[in-house]
Structure formats: C-alpha cells, structure tokens
Write a protein that holds these residues in place. Structure first.
Motif, PDB file in Angstrom:
ATOM      1  N   ASP A  10      -8.106   3.248 -86.897  1.00 20.41           N
ATOM      2  CA  ASP A  10      -9.110   4.220 -87.343  1.00 20.41           C
ATOM      3  C   ASP A  10      -9.770   4.905 -86.146  1.00 20.41           C
ATOM      4  OD1 ASP A  10      -8.732   3.601 -90.053  1.00 20.41           O
ATOM      5  OD2 ASP A  10     -10.236   2.008 -90.013  1.00 20.41           O
ATOM      6  N   LEU A  11     -10.048   4.135 -85.093  1.00 18.58           N
ATOM      7  CA  LEU A  11     -10.746   4.691 -83.935  1.00 18.58           C
ATOM      8  C   LEU A  11      -9.848   5.648 -83.157  1.00 18.58           C
ATOM      9  CD1 LEU A  11     -13.617   4.388 -82.894  1.00 18.58           C
ATOM     10  CD2 LEU A  11     -12.793   2.698 -81.256  1.00 18.58           C
ATOM     11  N   GLU A  12      -8.566   5.404 -83.168  1.00 17.37           N
ATOM     12  CA  GLU A  12      -7.648   6.368 -82.541  1.00 17.37           C
ATOM     13  C   GLU A  12      -7.738   7.706 -83.255  1.00 17.37           C
ATOM     14  OE1 GLU A  12      -3.896   4.407 -82.630  1.00 17.37           O
ATOM     15  OE2 GLU A  12      -4.423   2.989 -81.023  1.00 17.37           O
ATOM     16  N   TRP A  13      -7.826   7.668 -84.589  1.00 16.65           N
ATOM     17  CA  TRP A  13      -7.996   8.908 -85.344  1.00 16.65           C
ATOM     18  C   TRP A  13      -9.347   9.550 -85.016  1.00 16.65           C
ATOM     19  CZ3 TRP A  13     -11.679  10.700 -88.622  1.00 16.65           C
ATOM     20  CH2 TRP A  13     -11.387  11.889 -89.309  1.00 16.65           C
ATOM     21  N   VAL A  14     -10.415   8.741 -84.941  1.00 21.37           N
ATOM     22  CA  VAL A  14     -11.747   9.254 -84.614  1.00 21.37           C
ATOM     23  C   VAL A  14     -11.743   9.922 -83.238  1.00 21.37           C
ATOM     24  CG1 VAL A  14     -14.121   8.575 -84.046  1.00 21.37           C
ATOM     25  CG2 VAL A  14     -13.026   7.659 -86.107  1.00 21.37           C
ATOM     26  N   ALA A  15     -11.072   9.296 -82.270  1.00 26.61           N
ATOM     27  CA  ALA A  15     -11.027   9.850 -80.921  1.00 26.61           C
ATOM     28  C   ALA A  15     -10.394  11.230 -80.916  1.00 26.61           C
ATOM     29  CB  ALA A  15     -10.270   8.910 -79.987  1.00 26.61           C
ATOM     30  N   GLU A  16      -9.335  11.399 -81.672  1.00 25.53           N
ATOM     31  CA  GLU A  16      -8.670  12.704 -81.738  1.00 25.53           C
ATOM     32  C   GLU A  16      -9.556  13.716 -82.452  1.00 25.53           C
ATOM     33  OE1 GLU A  16      -6.251  15.996 -81.707  1.00 25.53           O
ATOM     34  OE2 GLU A  16      -6.350  14.233 -80.401  1.00 25.53           O
ATOM     35  N   ALA A  17     -10.232  13.287 -83.522  1.00 26.88           N
ATOM     36  CA  ALA A  17     -11.142  14.190 -84.230  1.00 26.88           C
ATOM     37  C   ALA A  17     -12.307  14.592 -83.335  1.00 26.88           C
ATOM     38  CB  ALA A  17     -11.642  13.534 -85.516  1.00 26.88           C
ATOM     39  N   ALA A  18     -12.830  13.641 -82.574  1.00 30.98           N
ATOM     40  CA  ALA A  18     -13.927  13.948 -81.647  1.00 30.98           C
ATOM     41  C   ALA A  18     -13.473  14.943 -80.594  1.00 30.98           C
ATOM     42  CB  ALA A  18     -14.429  12.661 -80.993  1.00 30.98           C
ATOM     43  N   ARG A  19     -12.238  14.800 -80.119  1.00 33.65           N
ATOM     44  CA  ARG A  19     -11.703  15.748 -79.136  1.00 33.65           C
ATOM     45  C   ARG A  19     -11.644  17.154 -79.734  1.00 33.65           C
ATOM     46  NH1 ARG A  19      -7.690  18.670 -78.221  1.00 33.65           N
ATOM     47  NH2 ARG A  19      -6.612  17.961 -80.108  1.00 33.65           N
ATOM     48  N   LEU A  24      -8.437   4.519 -74.884  1.00 36.03           N
ATOM     49  CA  LEU A  24      -8.857   5.765 -75.523  1.00 36.03           C
ATOM     50  C   LEU A  24      -9.578   6.638 -74.496  1.00 36.03           C
ATOM     51  CD1 LEU A  24     -10.111   4.372 -78.961  1.00 36.03           C
ATOM     52  CD2 LEU A  24      -7.882   5.382 -78.412  1.00 36.03           C
ATOM     53  N   ASP A  25      -9.659   7.912 -74.753  1.00 38.55           N
ATOM     54  CA  ASP A  25     -10.232   8.855 -73.794  1.00 38.55           C
ATOM     55  C   ASP A  25     -11.751   8.669 -73.721  1.00 38.55           C
ATOM     56  OD1 ASP A  25     -11.063  10.973 -72.258  1.00 38.55           O
ATOM     57  OD2 ASP A  25     -10.010  12.515 -73.428  1.00 38.55           O
ATOM     58  N   PRO A  26     -12.294   8.220 -72.584  1.00 38.69           N
ATOM     59  CA  PRO A  26     -13.746   8.011 -72.481  1.00 38.69           C
ATOM     60  C   PRO A  26     -14.562   9.294 -72.537  1.00 38.69           C
ATOM     61  CG  PRO A  26     -12.703   7.681 -70.343  1.00 38.69           C
ATOM     62  CD  PRO A  26     -11.595   7.826 -71.347  1.00 38.69           C
ATOM     63  N   ALA A  27     -13.892  10.439 -72.518  1.00 39.18           N
ATOM     64  CA  ALA A  27     -14.619  11.692 -72.730  1.00 39.18           C
ATOM     65  C   ALA A  27     -14.990  11.870 -74.197  1.00 39.18           C
ATOM     66  CB  ALA A  27     -13.766  12.880 -72.276  1.00 39.18           C
ATOM     67  N   HIS A  28     -14.323  11.119 -75.092  1.00 31.71           N
ATOM     68  CA  HIS A  28     -14.556  11.299 -76.527  1.00 31.71           C
ATOM     69  C   HIS A  28     -14.840  10.010 -77.280  1.00 31.71           C
ATOM     70  CE1 HIS A  28     -13.647  15.489 -76.082  1.00 31.71           C
ATOM     71  NE2 HIS A  28     -12.522  15.188 -75.464  1.00 31.71           N
ATOM     72  N   LEU A  37     -17.784  -2.510 -69.277  1.00 33.80           N
ATOM     73  CA  LEU A  37     -17.637  -1.284 -70.061  1.00 33.80           C
ATOM     74  C   LEU A  37     -17.223  -0.106 -69.190  1.00 33.80           C
ATOM     75  CD1 LEU A  37     -20.667  -1.577 -72.492  1.00 33.80           C
ATOM     76  CD2 LEU A  37     -18.243  -1.867 -73.039  1.00 33.80           C
ATOM     77  N   GLY A  38     -17.677  -0.095 -67.953  1.00 32.81           N
ATOM     78  CA  GLY A  38     -17.250   0.931 -67.006  1.00 32.81           C
ATOM     79  C   GLY A  38     -17.445   2.331 -67.535  1.00 32.81           C
ATOM     80  N   GLU A  39     -16.371   3.114 -67.531  1.00 34.27           N
ATOM     81  CA  GLU A  39     -16.452   4.519 -67.921  1.00 34.27           C
ATOM     82  C   GLU A  39     -16.771   4.702 -69.399  1.00 34.27           C
ATOM     83  OE1 GLU A  39     -13.799   2.836 -67.111  1.00 34.27           O
ATOM     84  OE2 GLU A  39     -11.953   3.550 -68.083  1.00 34.27           O
ATOM     85  N   TYR A  40     -16.687   3.624 -70.197  1.00 37.13           N
ATOM     86  CA  TYR A  40     -17.000   3.730 -71.618  1.00 37.13           C
ATOM     87  C   TYR A  40     -18.492   3.551 -71.906  1.00 37.13           C
ATOM     88  CZ  TYR A  40     -11.976   3.535 -72.447  1.00 37.13           C
ATOM     89  OH  TYR A  40     -10.620   3.810 -72.458  1.00 37.13           O
ATOM     90  N   LEU A  41     -19.283   3.129 -70.923  1.00 36.58           N
ATOM     91  CA  LEU A  41     -20.731   3.014 -71.129  1.00 36.58           C
ATOM     92  C   LEU A  41     -21.313   4.421 -71.228  1.00 36.58           C
ATOM     93  CD1 LEU A  41     -23.392   1.419 -71.268  1.00 36.58           C
ATOM     94  CD2 LEU A  41     -23.458   1.534 -68.757  1.00 36.58           C
TER      95      LEU A  41
END
Length: 283
Positions: free
Chosen positions: A128-137, A166-170, A195-199
């Motif tokens: 589900d989160l992979e889909w969310v990441a693409e939608a957010a992009r 997943l892309d931390p930009a989204h 968390l690094g770049e995901y924080l």
C-alpha cells in the motif's frame, strides 16, 4: 526550528479561533486535523473536536482552510490525516488536498496490529505504501508515517524497515516522543540516526504509566495516560537536545493532550518551554 500545534489538541476552539489564538501567541504554523468524527458535548480531543475539518466534503473546505490559515499569518506544518494507507481513495484525496493547500506533508495512517498476523499485515501495508509513494510523487507532496503505539510502526526500527527503499522526497517519518513512552522506545539519538533521510517531521507530547488497583492475585495493572511536557516520563529536555545534536531543524508540532492547564495557557506555556529548550540545546 519552526513550531506548530496539531489541532487534535485544541478541541475547544473553532478553526478561526485556533488560528488567531496560536498566531497571537507566536506560533509559526498549524497542523490541521482532518477526519470524520462522532459528535460530543463538551468537545473532546477525539470526538466533537471543533478544530477538526471533516473528510466528508474536504474538497469544498479547501478555500476556507487556506483563508483561515493565511489570514492568521500561519504556515502549514502539514496536515494531520487519518486515512489508512490501504484506503487508496481517501489517501489520494488527502494527498490532493495537501497539494492544493500547499501544505507539503500529510500523515497517512498505519494499521493497528489488533491481534492480526504481523508479517502479513506489514507486507500488505508495504505494498500500500509503495502505491502511496507514487501518488505522493504525482501530487508533489510527502506522505508521512508516524511512530505510533499499537500500530505496525511503533518504533524507529519498524518504520525504517517499512519505508526502506522508497523515495524520501515523498515518504517520510514522524518521530513522536510521547507515543514512544507507550510503545516502541529506543534510544532517541539512535532512532533519529536510524531514520536518516526519512526523518521528516517531529511531534512532541508527553505520557506516563499509571498503576491501577491491585487484582485479587496481587498483580498491578498499568494504563497509560497523557501528561504535561514537564511531568511525563519522557525527558523532553534531553529529547530536544538530541534533535539539535542530530542536526534536525524542521517543524516541531506540539500535541499536548494533558488537561491540567486551560487550553490557552497550555499552548502558550508549551511554546515558551520548547523554545527555551531549543535555545539551551544550541548554546
């Protein structure tokens, strides 16, 4: 740092009252609660909250949300959404509304464990989160996963595992010190580094464990409850020092669910206290 309030914690104020009061106190931004809720009198944090925008008809409310926020001189720290990652229709609506408002970030809710098979639930949510990441992009915004007790991501470790790759930009993570009192505590500095770049965002509140009456066998049941920033079990001063040492310089959103102080005094005191802690940590 910039400072905002999540309106789940301001149930007595209408949206206009919340925005004008927080702006007058010196807050930089606001994080609007968006969800359908049960009616309640008097207003409560989770039901009857006057500072909540309904998910039903959200699109029609966007101009009003934007006008109230802008007229008070506040920024959006993000949107506090409750749409589950598995609910693609409403997740898409929340992402689209966030883009339309220029709010940049929106929380997408993770499922509660509730006795379900954890590996299966985790794997399904990753899809589900992979889909969310693409939608957010597509919408040019970021979806946030919160560290929250009783969900599949109570800790930094669990959240990092869920979002890895997943892309931390989204896709980002909300670190929440108060929730970690209840479940998921890890050394905060280590959790931030993990968390690094995901924080991407920080929520601050405090909580404590309270003993109940002894059972017939002599055992003591404990329940968790909310506390003021100073009185809870999390050392907020040490936590803020860890944020500063880690180099975090983004939004800090307060969501104080204690009730010892009247609401206006509570929000004003919290802002003064957090600013003092940040200034002290930077010296």
């Amino acid at each position: 740092m910039k400072y905002s309030v999540f309106t789940a914690s301001t149930p007595e104020w209408t949206p206009a009252e919340a925005a004008t009061t927080l702006a007058a106190q010196g807050w930089d931004g606001i994080e609007w609660r968006v969800t359908d809720q049960a009616a309640a009198t008097p207003p409560g944090f989770w039901a009857g909250n006057l500072a909540t925008w309904t998910l039903e008809g959200l699109e029609e409310s966007i101009p009003q949300i934007a006008e109230i926020t802008a007229s008070a001189g506040l920024e959006f720290s993000g949107i506090g959404g409750y749409a589950q990652a598995s609910d693609r229709v409403n997740s898409e609506r929340m992402l689209a509304a966030t883009a339309a408002l220029g709010a940049r970030r929106v929380r997408i809710a993770m499922p509660r464990v509730d006795g379900r098979n954890y590996p299966e639930l985790f794997a399904r949510t990753r899809g589900d989160l992979e889909w969310v990441a693409e939608a957010a992009r597509r919408h040019g915004v970021m979806a946030l996963v919160e560290l929250h007790h009783e969900t599949i991501t109570p800790s930094a470790s669990a959240a990092r595992r869920l979002v890895e790759g997943l892309d931390p930009a989204h896709i980002g993570v909300i670190h929440d010190v108060g929730n970690l009192v209840i479940e998921g505590f890890e050394n905060h500095r280590a959790g931030l580094e993990l968390l690094g770049e995901y924080l991407a965002h920080v929520h601050i509140k405090n909580a404590r464990w309270v003993p109940g009456e002894a059972r017939a066998d002599g055992s003591i049941p404990w329940t968790h409850g909310w506390a003021t920033l100073r009185a809870g079990q999390a050392d907020i001063a040490a936590y803020v020092a860890d944020l500063v040492a880690h180099g975090y310089d983004g939004w800090i959103t307060l969501e104080d669910f204690s009730t010892e102080l009247p609401l206006a005094r509570r929000t004003a005191d919290n802002l003064a206290y957090i600013r003092e802690l940040v200034d002290r940590a930077r010296r």
